[in-house]
Design a protein around this motif. Structure first.
Motif, PDB file in Angstrom:
ATOM      1  N   GLY A   1      29.514  21.904  46.473  1.00 49.04           N
ATOM      2  CA  GLY A   1      30.293  20.912  45.738  1.00 49.04           C
ATOM      3  C   GLY A   1      30.395  19.600  46.498  1.00 49.04           C
ATOM      4  N   GLU A   2      30.185  18.505  45.812  1.00 42.27           N
ATOM      5  CA  GLU A   2      30.175  17.193  46.450  1.00 42.27           C
ATOM      6  C   GLU A   2      31.539  16.519  46.445  1.00 42.27           C
ATOM      7  OE1 GLU A   2      27.730  15.836  48.078  1.00 42.27           O
ATOM      8  OE2 GLU A   2      26.334  17.479  47.689  1.00 42.27           O
ATOM      9  N   SER A   3      32.402  16.851  45.488  1.00 41.10           N
ATOM     10  CA  SER A   3      33.692  16.167  45.386  1.00 41.10           C
ATOM     11  C   SER A   3      34.635  16.616  46.499  1.00 41.10           C
ATOM     12  CB  SER A   3      34.333  16.455  44.028  1.00 41.10           C
ATOM     13  OG  SER A   3      34.736  17.808  43.945  1.00 41.10           O
ATOM     14  N   ASP A   4      35.590  15.753  46.819  1.00 42.18           N
ATOM     15  CA  ASP A   4      36.592  16.091  47.829  1.00 42.18           C
ATOM     16  C   ASP A   4      37.397  17.310  47.406  1.00 42.18           C
ATOM     17  OD1 ASP A   4      35.763  13.989  49.377  1.00 42.18           O
ATOM     18  OD2 ASP A   4      37.391  12.636  48.769  1.00 42.18           O
ATOM     19  N   GLU A   5      37.678  17.406  46.105  1.00 42.40           N
ATOM     20  CA  GLU A   5      38.451  18.537  45.599  1.00 42.40           C
ATOM     21  C   GLU A   5      37.694  19.855  45.793  1.00 42.40           C
ATOM     22  OE1 GLU A   5      40.512  20.091  41.424  1.00 42.40           O
ATOM     23  OE2 GLU A   5      39.576  18.108  41.539  1.00 42.40           O
ATOM     24  N   ALA A   6      36.388  19.848  45.516  1.00 36.20           N
ATOM     25  CA  ALA A   6      35.579  21.065  45.680  1.00 36.20           C
ATOM     26  C   ALA A   6      35.502  21.465  47.152  1.00 36.20           C
ATOM     27  CB  ALA A   6      34.182  20.836  45.120  1.00 36.20           C
ATOM     28  N   LYS A   7      35.344  20.483  48.018  1.00 33.55           N
ATOM     29  CA  LYS A   7      35.281  20.773  49.449  1.00 33.55           C
ATOM     30  C   LYS A   7      36.611  21.338  49.953  1.00 33.55           C
ATOM     31  CE  LYS A   7      31.809  17.242  50.470  1.00 33.55           C
ATOM     32  NZ  LYS A   7      31.535  15.950  51.142  1.00 33.55           N
ATOM     33  N   GLN A   8      37.708  20.789  49.439  1.00 34.62           N
ATOM     34  CA  GLN A   8      39.026  21.268  49.850  1.00 34.62           C
ATOM     35  C   GLN A   8      39.258  22.693  49.370  1.00 34.62           C
ATOM     36  OE1 GLN A   8      40.893  19.725  51.893  1.00 34.62           O
ATOM     37  NE2 GLN A   8      42.746  20.994  51.855  1.00 34.62           N
ATOM     38  N   ARG A   9      38.833  22.999  48.139  1.00 39.50           N
ATOM     39  CA  ARG A   9      38.978  24.371  47.616  1.00 39.50           C
ATOM     40  C   ARG A   9      38.204  25.358  48.481  1.00 39.50           C
ATOM     41  NH1 ARG A   9      38.216  22.198  42.390  1.00 39.50           N
ATOM     42  NH2 ARG A   9      36.042  22.924  42.457  1.00 39.50           N
TER      43      ARG A   9
ATOM     44  N   LYS B   1      41.107  17.146  55.991  1.00 34.31           N
ATOM     45  CA  LYS B   1      42.198  16.284  55.548  1.00 34.31           C
ATOM     46  C   LYS B   1      43.466  16.631  56.308  1.00 34.31           C
ATOM     47  CE  LYS B   1      40.928  15.097  50.780  1.00 34.31           C
ATOM     48  NZ  LYS B   1      41.381  15.147  49.380  1.00 34.31           N
TER      49      LYS B   1
END
Length: 269
Positions: A227-235, A82
């Motif tokens: 993790g599949e969510s964008d938030e999990a990937k960003q973390r 991102k």
């Protein structure tokens, strides 16, 4: 095991005696300030995973002469997931400044997306020739493993790149690929990781074992790449790059000659 305990006590006593002698020495007042050692406990790994390197003589000489610490990071990675995501090169610069107070530190990045080691040598050499960094961090091996590049060609490229960097007056750290359980099941990284480790030892350069560090984190439950969510990937991205920045900065500063910290050309004693 008894012998190990005895040797451990001998080494401890020796260290204490050396420290006492240094404390009592007349020149202690002129000694360089100590380098702050701070790694987030969540990032820390055992010495069996990340062992100290032997030294960075060219970096130490630059600092002893009062020059800035300029770092060139060369990698084959794609852009961050991102806009605004902070990768480890920027974090490395900040962490080095924390550990080298009062010293100028700068980090530049040469991105060569999708390039294997043999194709990276020429642009790496040109960048070092133009920028004249004190330290190069060469991240490679990922594309080579994905393409099953011949190990001999891989090793020849590494040796050539290391020699070209050192010939131009810089120290070099070689860094291997990232780890995730999914990619490790699809790609055989092990021969390339082993080769980099062996070559670093035989060439007397530091190998930063990113693959083993990240595997330790995954197996210890500190980071989850599933993790599949964008938030999990960003973390996960932020955790990895923050910790790599810290550990790499810590490795670099522990390899700098302590006497070169704070020493300036022409400074009075």
């Amino acid at each position: 095991m008894a012998l190990g305990r005895v040797l451990g006590r001998v080494l401890t006593v020796t260290a204490i005696l050396l420290a006492t002698a240094l404390f009592a020495s007349p020149g202690r007042a002129n000694a360089a300030p100590s380098i702050a050692a701070s790694v987030d406990p969540a990032c820390a790994v055992p010495e069996s995973v990340l062992a100290p390197g032997s030294g960075l003589p060219r970096v130490s000489a630059q600092l002893a002469a009062g020059r800035p610490l300029s770092v060139l990071v060369v990698h084959s990675a794609k852009s961050p997931p991102k806009p605004g995501a902070v990768g480890y090169p920027a974090r490395l610069e900040g962490e080095l400044k924390l550990r080298l107070p009062g010293r100028e530190v700068s980090t530049a990045v040469l991105s060569l997306p999708g390039e294997a080691a043999p194709a990276m040598v020429a642009p790496l050499t040109r960048a070092v020739e133009e920028q004249r960094p004190a330290l190069v961090v060469w991240q490679t091996g990922t594309v080579d493993a994905m393409r099953s590049v011949d190990l001999e060609s891989f090793g020849t490229a590494l040796q050539s790149g290391i020699a070209e960097v050192q010939r131009r007056g810089a120290d070099i750290v070689i860094m291997d690929m990232q780890y995730s359980m999914h990619t490790a099941q699809l790609i055989d990284f092990a021969p390339y990781v082993s080769y980099m480790s062996w070559l670093a030892q035989s060439s007397d350069v530091f190998h930063f074992p990113r693959y083993d560090i990240m595997r330790h984190w995954v197996e210890d439950g500190r980071v989850d790449f599933a993790g599949e969510s964008d938030e999990a990937k960003q973390r996960a991205y932020e955790f990895v790059h923050q910790c790599i920045g810290q550990l790499l900065a810590q490795s670099v500063t522990t390899m700098i000659d302590p006497l070169s910290i704070g020493r300036r050309t022409g400074a009075s004693n």
